[in-house]
Design a protein around this motif. Structure first.
Motif, PDB file in Angstrom:
ATOM      1  N   ALA A  19       0.829  -1.205   0.000  1.00  0.00           N
ATOM      2  CA  ALA A  19       0.000   0.000   0.000  1.00  0.00           C
ATOM      3  C   ALA A  19       0.862   1.254   0.000  1.00  0.00           C
ATOM      4  CB  ALA A  19      -0.929   0.005   1.210  1.00  0.00           C
ATOM      5  N   HIS A  22       3.062   2.858  -3.530  1.00  0.00           N
ATOM      6  CA  HIS A  22       2.554   3.637  -4.667  1.00  0.00           C
ATOM      7  C   HIS A  22       2.733   5.125  -4.371  1.00  0.00           C
ATOM      8  CE1 HIS A  22      -0.210   5.436  -7.531  1.00  0.00           C
ATOM      9  NE2 HIS A  22      -0.099   4.306  -8.220  1.00  0.00           N
ATOM     10  N   ARG A  25      -0.363   6.964  -2.886  1.00  0.00           N
ATOM     11  CA  ARG A  25      -0.666   6.520  -1.516  1.00  0.00           C
ATOM     12  C   ARG A  25       0.399   6.997  -0.541  1.00  0.00           C
ATOM     13  NH1 ARG A  25      -2.694   1.850  -4.538  1.00  0.00           N
ATOM     14  NH2 ARG A  25      -0.755   0.701  -4.186  1.00  0.00           N
ATOM     15  N   HIS A  55      -7.288   4.407  -4.115  1.00  0.00           N
ATOM     16  CA  HIS A  55      -6.134   4.469  -3.217  1.00  0.00           C
ATOM     17  C   HIS A  55      -6.560   4.455  -1.745  1.00  0.00           C
ATOM     18  CE1 HIS A  55      -3.260   4.761  -6.388  1.00  0.00           C
ATOM     19  NE2 HIS A  55      -3.781   5.885  -6.873  1.00  0.00           N
ATOM     20  N   TRP A  56      -7.654   5.135  -1.423  1.00  0.00           N
ATOM     21  CA  TRP A  56      -8.150   5.108  -0.037  1.00  0.00           C
ATOM     22  C   TRP A  56      -8.551   3.694   0.348  1.00  0.00           C
ATOM     23  CZ3 TRP A  56     -11.713   9.636  -1.562  1.00  0.00           C
ATOM     24  CH2 TRP A  56     -10.988  10.825  -1.582  1.00  0.00           C
ATOM     25  N   LEU A  59      -5.401   1.653   1.045  1.00  0.00           N
ATOM     26  CA  LEU A  59      -4.832   2.060   2.335  1.00  0.00           C
ATOM     27  C   LEU A  59      -5.682   1.591   3.504  1.00  0.00           C
ATOM     28  CD1 LEU A  59      -3.655   5.660   1.384  1.00  0.00           C
ATOM     29  CD2 LEU A  59      -2.172   3.738   2.025  1.00  0.00           C
TER      30      LEU A  59
END
Length: 105
Positions: A19, A22, A25, A55-56, A59
């Motif tokens: 995670a 990236h 992120r 992305h959230w 994560l």
């Protein structure tokens, strides 16, 4: 809809590193490093909302952030206590090196 967050014991190093690897992120995590909860839209300007949503999710599912809905807004916060307890020193190393999550040159 309720977002699922893994417990501290469920955090896996491989998922957390993937995670954080990236660039977008990693930017989100650096923006959250102050410890303040932030509204999602204000964290990474210029990135499409659909991309940020992905992305959230990555994560959140890896245990790096916690999401909290409030009306039509979504707030996120770094799970620093959980990450530090599970992987001592990892977050400090990631945040200290501003190149983490950036492509190699």
């Amino acid at each position: 809809m309720t977002a699922l967050h893994p417990s501290r014991e469920q955090l896996q190093l491989e998922e957390v590193l993937a995670a954080l690897g990236h660039p977008v992120r990693a930017s989100i995590v650096r923006a959250l490093s102050s410890g303040e909860e932030m509204c999602c839209g204000a964290i990474v300007p210029g990135v499409p909302k659909s991309t940020l949503t992905h992305h959230w999710r990555v994560l959140r599912e890896s245990g790096v952030i916690r999401q909290r809905p409030s009306g039509r807004k979504l707030y996120i916060a770094l799970r620093r206590d959980d990450l530090d307890a599970r992987f001592p020193g990892l977050l400090g190393l990631v945040l200290a090196d501003g190149s983490f999550g950036k492509p190699a040159t």
